[in-house]
Design a protein around this motif. Structure first.
Motif, short mmCIF file in Angstrom:
data_model
loop_
_atom_site.label_atom_id
_atom_site.label_comp_id
_atom_site.label_asym_id
_atom_site.label_seq_id
_atom_site.Cartn_x
_atom_site.Cartn_y
_atom_site.Cartn_z
N UNK A 1 5.48 11.85 3.72
CA UNK A 1 4.48 11.77 4.79
C UNK A 1 3.08 11.68 4.21
N UNK A 2 2.80 12.44 3.17
CA UNK A 2 1.47 12.42 2.53
C UNK A 2 1.20 11.05 1.90
N UNK A 3 2.19 10.46 1.26
CA UNK A 3 2.01 9.16 0.63
C UNK A 3 1.76 8.08 1.68
N UNK A 4 2.51 8.14 2.78
CA UNK A 4 2.32 7.16 3.86
C UNK A 4 0.95 7.34 4.49
N UNK A 5 0.51 8.58 4.66
CA UNK A 5 -0.82 8.85 5.21
C UNK A 5 -1.90 8.33 4.27
N UNK A 6 -1.72 8.51 2.97
CA UNK A 6 -2.70 8.02 2.00
C UNK A 6 -2.79 6.49 2.02
N UNK A 7 -1.72 5.83 2.47
CA UNK A 7 -1.72 4.38 2.61
C UNK A 7 -2.35 3.94 3.93
N UNK A 8 -2.70 4.91 4.78
CA UNK A 8 -3.41 4.60 6.02
C UNK A 8 -2.57 4.64 7.28
N UNK B 1 0.83 -1.21 0.00
CA UNK B 1 0.00 0.00 0.00
C UNK B 1 0.87 1.25 0.00
N UNK B 2 1.95 1.24 0.77
CA UNK B 2 2.85 2.39 0.83
C UNK B 2 3.56 2.56 -0.51
N UNK B 3 4.06 1.46 -1.07
CA UNK B 3 4.72 1.55 -2.37
C UNK B 3 3.77 2.07 -3.44
N UNK B 4 2.55 1.60 -3.42
CA UNK B 4 1.56 2.04 -4.40
C UNK B 4 1.38 3.55 -4.36
N UNK B 5 1.32 4.12 -3.17
CA UNK B 5 1.19 5.57 -3.03
C UNK B 5 2.46 6.29 -3.48
N UNK B 6 3.62 5.74 -3.13
CA UNK B 6 4.89 6.38 -3.51
C UNK B 6 5.14 6.32 -5.01
N UNK B 7 4.70 5.25 -5.66
CA UNK B 7 4.96 5.10 -7.09
C UNK B 7 4.32 6.20 -7.91
N UNK B 8 3.27 6.83 -7.38
CA UNK B 8 2.67 7.97 -8.06
C UNK B 8 3.59 9.17 -8.09
N UNK B 9 4.50 9.24 -7.13
CA UNK B 9 5.46 10.34 -7.03
C UNK B 9 6.79 9.92 -7.66
#
Length: 78
Positions: free
Chosen positions: A50-57, A15-23
């Protein structure tokens, strides 16, 4: 840049990687359970991280994110 991020529990790395891959599609994430830290290599800035990790929950603050000194020797691109 490499960051160490303090995080509670067993995070969902996918989930964290998925959010980071957008950046940063080349971001790398792993978890060190002994130290309760994520190790993240990315071009993202701490706020974006921090925003990407937060978006992952997962809630992290700026104090939870620590930029590591560079280990780059310059040999790859020089």
């Amino acid at each position: 840049m490499e960051f160490h991020v303090r995080i509670a529990g067993q995070p969902d790395l996918g989930a964290i990687e998925s959010q980071l891959f957008g950046i940063d599609p080349a971001a790398l994430v792993d978890h060190d359970a002994a130290s309760c830290q994520l190790r993240i290599s990315t071009v993202a800035h701490p706020r974006e991280l921090a925003e990407a990790i937060a978006a992952a929950g997962y809630h992290v603050t700026a104090a939870d994110i620590e930029l590591q000194p560079s280990v780059c020797c310059g040999g790859c691109s020089g």
